[in-house]
Design a protein around this motif. Structure first.
Motif, short mmCIF file in Angstrom:
data_model
loop_
_atom_site.label_atom_id
_atom_site.label_comp_id
_atom_site.label_asym_id
_atom_site.label_seq_id
_atom_site.Cartn_x
_atom_site.Cartn_y
_atom_site.Cartn_z
N HIS A 117 0.80 -1.23 0.00
CA HIS A 117 0.00 0.00 0.00
C HIS A 117 0.83 1.28 0.00
CE1 HIS A 117 -3.62 -2.32 0.59
NE2 HIS A 117 -3.01 -3.00 1.53
N TRP A 118 2.15 1.18 -0.15
CA TRP A 118 3.02 2.34 -0.02
C TRP A 118 2.65 3.46 -0.98
CZ3 TRP A 118 5.71 4.34 3.55
CH2 TRP A 118 6.57 5.40 3.27
N LYS A 119 2.33 3.15 -2.22
CA LYS A 119 2.02 4.20 -3.20
C LYS A 119 0.82 5.03 -2.73
CE LYS A 119 1.33 5.02 -8.08
NZ LYS A 119 1.27 4.47 -9.41
N GLY A 120 -0.22 4.38 -2.26
CA GLY A 120 -1.40 5.10 -1.77
C GLY A 120 -1.14 5.84 -0.46
N LEU A 121 -0.29 5.26 0.39
CA LEU A 121 0.02 5.89 1.67
C LEU A 121 0.90 7.12 1.52
CD1 LEU A 121 0.69 2.68 3.77
CD2 LEU A 121 -1.25 4.24 4.01
N SER A 122 1.64 7.21 0.46
CA SER A 122 2.58 8.33 0.30
C SER A 122 2.18 9.28 -0.84
CB SER A 122 3.99 7.79 0.05
OG SER A 122 4.01 7.00 -1.12
N VAL A 123 0.98 9.18 -1.34
CA VAL A 123 0.54 10.01 -2.46
C VAL A 123 0.62 11.50 -2.13
CG1 VAL A 123 -1.94 10.04 -1.93
CG2 VAL A 123 -1.19 10.22 -4.29
N PHE A 124 0.43 11.87 -0.86
CA PHE A 124 0.47 13.28 -0.48
C PHE A 124 1.86 13.89 -0.63
CE2 PHE A 124 1.26 10.84 3.33
CZ PHE A 124 2.35 11.50 3.88
N VAL A 125 2.89 13.06 -0.71
CA VAL A 125 4.26 13.59 -0.89
C VAL A 125 4.40 14.21 -2.28
CG1 VAL A 125 6.71 12.99 -0.98
CG2 VAL A 125 5.23 11.93 0.74
N GLU A 126 3.89 13.53 -3.29
CA GLU A 126 3.97 14.04 -4.67
C GLU A 126 2.84 15.01 -4.99
OE1 GLU A 126 4.37 10.89 -7.52
OE2 GLU A 126 5.81 9.82 -6.26
N HIS A 127 1.76 14.96 -4.23
CA HIS A 127 0.59 15.81 -4.48
C HIS A 127 0.22 16.52 -3.18
CE1 HIS A 127 0.00 13.94 -8.40
NE2 HIS A 127 0.27 12.80 -7.80
N PRO A 128 0.84 17.68 -2.91
CA PRO A 128 0.61 18.37 -1.63
C PRO A 128 -0.83 18.80 -1.41
CG PRO A 128 2.11 19.63 -3.02
CD PRO A 128 1.81 18.36 -3.73
N VAL A 179 -3.32 16.93 -1.63
CA VAL A 179 -4.00 15.79 -1.00
C VAL A 179 -3.64 15.79 0.49
CG1 VAL A 179 -4.19 13.28 -0.92
CG2 VAL A 179 -3.93 14.45 -3.12
N PRO A 180 -4.64 15.83 1.38
CA PRO A 180 -4.33 15.84 2.81
C PRO A 180 -3.72 14.51 3.28
CG PRO A 180 -6.69 15.63 2.49
CD PRO A 180 -6.08 15.84 1.13
N MET A 181 -2.89 14.59 4.32
CA MET A 181 -2.26 13.39 4.87
C MET A 181 -3.26 12.52 5.61
SD MET A 181 1.32 14.83 6.41
CE MET A 181 1.74 13.30 7.20
N ASP A 182 -4.33 13.13 6.09
CA ASP A 182 -5.30 12.38 6.88
C ASP A 182 -6.72 12.71 6.43
OD1 ASP A 182 -5.95 14.89 7.97
OD2 ASP A 182 -4.53 14.61 9.58
N ASN A 183 -7.68 12.12 7.09
CA ASN A 183 -9.07 12.29 6.73
C ASN A 183 -9.82 13.01 7.87
OD1 ASN A 183 -11.41 12.06 5.24
ND2 ASN A 183 -11.91 10.05 6.06
N ASN A 184 -9.16 13.91 8.58
CA ASN A 184 -9.78 14.55 9.72
C ASN A 184 -11.10 15.25 9.40
OD1 ASN A 184 -8.01 13.64 11.62
ND2 ASN A 184 -6.72 15.46 11.56
N PRO A 185 -11.23 16.01 8.31
CA PRO A 185 -12.53 16.63 8.02
C PRO A 185 -13.65 15.59 7.86
CG PRO A 185 -10.83 17.68 6.71
CD PRO A 185 -10.21 16.48 7.37
#
Length: 57
Positions: free
Chosen positions: A11-22, A24-30
């Motif tokens: 799952h690394w690609k999906g877990l780190s997508v926010f690194v290449e696409h700022p 995209v939030p790191m979490d789903n807090n909202p």
């Protein structure tokens, strides 16, 4: 340990997508905050005896 590392590798690609696409939030807090109140109310109502009347403001 192996199962966890395998899952991370899978799952690394999906877990780190926010690194290449700022944008995209790191979490789903909202999203979590949006559903928290309805879920809390539901859990409270399910734990009450059936004869208890529930009044919402």
């Amino acid at each position: 340990m192996h199962q966890g590392s395998q899952s991370l590798k899978t799952h690394w690609k999906g877990l780190s997508v926010f690194v290449e696409h700022p944008e995209v939030p790191m979490d789903n807090n909202p999203g979590e905050k949006f559903i928290r109140n309805p879920v809390t109310v539901r859990k409270q109502n399910l734990s009450r005896p059936p004869e208890t009347e529930v009044v919402h403001d």
